[in-house]
Design an enzyme around this catalytic site. Sequence first.
Site, PDB file in Angstrom:
ATOM      1  N   HIS A 173      18.136  67.986 -44.791  1.00 26.45           N
ATOM      2  CA  HIS A 173      19.567  68.351 -44.701  1.00 26.45           C
ATOM      3  C   HIS A 173      19.859  69.739 -45.292  1.00 26.45           C
ATOM      4  O   HIS A 173      20.976  70.229 -45.174  1.00 26.45           O
ATOM      5  CB  HIS A 173      20.443  67.318 -45.415  1.00 26.45           C
ATOM      6  CG  HIS A 173      20.415  65.964 -44.791  1.00 26.45           C
ATOM      7  ND1 HIS A 173      20.714  65.758 -43.459  1.00 26.45           N
ATOM      8  CD2 HIS A 173      20.108  64.730 -45.292  1.00 26.45           C
ATOM      9  CE1 HIS A 173      20.591  64.463 -43.177  1.00 26.45           C
ATOM     10  NE2 HIS A 173      20.220  63.822 -44.271  1.00 26.45           N
ATOM     11  N   ASP A 207      13.576  60.686 -39.535  1.00 29.61           N
ATOM     12  CA  ASP A 207      14.526  60.113 -40.494  1.00 29.61           C
ATOM     13  C   ASP A 207      15.728  59.541 -39.716  1.00 29.61           C
ATOM     14  O   ASP A 207      16.042  59.999 -38.619  1.00 29.61           O
ATOM     15  CB  ASP A 207      14.971  61.220 -41.466  1.00 29.61           C
ATOM     16  CG  ASP A 207      15.819  60.710 -42.621  1.00 29.61           C
ATOM     17  OD1 ASP A 207      15.262  60.492 -43.702  1.00 29.61           O
ATOM     18  OD2 ASP A 207      17.056  60.523 -42.428  1.00 29.61           O
TER      19      ASP A 207
HETATM   20  C1  SP5 Z   1      17.506  62.406 -46.783  1.00 24.25           C
HETATM   21  C2  SP5 Z   1      18.575  61.405 -46.453  1.00 24.25           C
HETATM   22  O1  SP5 Z   1      18.275  60.332 -45.941  1.00 24.25           O
HETATM   23  N1  SP5 Z   1      19.819  61.701 -46.793  1.00 24.25           N
HETATM   24  C3  SP5 Z   1      20.915  60.829 -46.518  1.00 24.25           C
HETATM   25  C4  SP5 Z   1      22.102  61.293 -47.237  1.00 24.25           C
HETATM   26  C5  SP5 Z   1      23.362  60.585 -46.885  1.00 24.25           C
HETATM   27  N2  SP5 Z   1      23.375  59.245 -47.317  1.00 24.25           N
HETATM   28  C6  SP5 Z   1      24.638  58.632 -47.523  1.00 24.25           C
HETATM   29  C7  SP5 Z   1      25.595  58.747 -46.401  1.00 24.25           C
HETATM   30  C8  SP5 Z   1      26.608  57.636 -46.512  1.00 24.25           C
HETATM   31  C9  SP5 Z   1      27.807  57.895 -45.713  1.00 24.25           C
HETATM   32  N3  SP5 Z   1      28.615  56.728 -45.813  1.00 24.25           N
HETATM   33  C10 SP5 Z   1      29.969  56.845 -45.348  1.00 24.25           C
HETATM   34  C11 SP5 Z   1      30.622  55.512 -45.501  1.00 24.25           C
HETATM   35  C12 SP5 Z   1      32.071  55.617 -45.265  1.00 24.25           C
HETATM   36  N4  SP5 Z   1      32.651  54.346 -45.523  1.00 24.25           N
HETATM   37 ZN    ZN Z   2      17.950  59.833 -43.971  1.00 22.96          ZN
END
Ligand code: SP5
Ligand code: ZN
Length: 357
Positions: A173, A207
Amino acid sequence: MPITSKPTPILYSPDHRLHDPRYELENGMLSRYQEHPARIEKVLMHLKQLENITLVPPSETVPLEILESVHSPDLIQHLQKESQAVAEQEARNPDLAPLYRYPYIFPIRSEMHSYLSTSPEPDGCFAFDTYAPIGSGTWRAVFASASLAWQGAGLLIAGEQVAYALCRPPGHHASYDSIGGYCYLNNAAIAATRLKNLGPGAILDIDYHHGNGTQSIFWQDNQVLTVSLHADPAQEYPFFSGYADESGGEMAIGSNINLPLPAGCDDSTYLQAVKVALQRIRTFRPRWLVLSAGYDTCAADPTTSFMLSGDAYEQIGRKITKTGLPVLVVHEGGYAIEENGGLAARLLDGLRSKGGE
Ligand code: SP5
Ligand code: ZN
């Protein structure tokens, strides 16, 4: 696996443990930070038990001029400075440790772009979300993680057919000048930059989340094909990129491929997409492959919706092996801490398979 074949290098650095935030923000509430040191320790435990592997300790660091080509010098300096500033703050006030700085003001409008680099609150200038806080050990951990990827690329250049870099924090990311989604330095991009010495190559990102950072770093580079399989960004993080119509900048049209997949995606749908991805990769005629390997696609992952079985990872590995390309695996996400080691082992078994499926 015949006992006569060379042992597979597994690269690991203990420095990842220096980065260990406690919290992430979810809907205005604090929850446990999912990107935890145990993730990589458990994978190491499993991979160590495989036959015919060799554990490789860190012996190289990524050169500063390389880091400063993949990422902006301002971002590199920011990571170093913030880690140092947190260390000083903790030294003054030990009760506060471990302290992590979270961005909370994001100067996203151009009329709010004054004095970015000199601001006492720069975190939001270099982050696109709140998932990448900076603590006193963050710089050392991310530098060690990037260095493992760099070193792994060196092993492929020296003739290895498969190597596995146990990178943590993950990287896909992170883009030229912004961090987010648990990522700070783009490990896969740093490895690819070294591998370009062998000629053109491809990065395949499996991923669960779109590898927005990797996509943007190589957006105008027609020597690196970036392919990402991920949950449809219309429904899932990172929401604002990863759509099928993003195919590369004007200097590199067709050199980025996104294959968004529906929520709840199962083995057969996923493996069909892997097949499509590999067909596109073959057409590009790469000399090497970096595999951004996340395990957050598995059914047991607590943060995601895909339903992949352990078998699927071995199948993915087998399909990739049939390309004949040397492969550097760069560890990305995956938050089912008890499962990921076994899945990484299955993937690696597939990557070391000989002959047909
Ligand atoms: C490397 C990798 O797998 N990074 C992931 C980073 C993001 N992870 C959490 C995202 C969660 C978003 N959830 C939103 C829920 C709204 N209710
Ligand atoms: Zn991820």
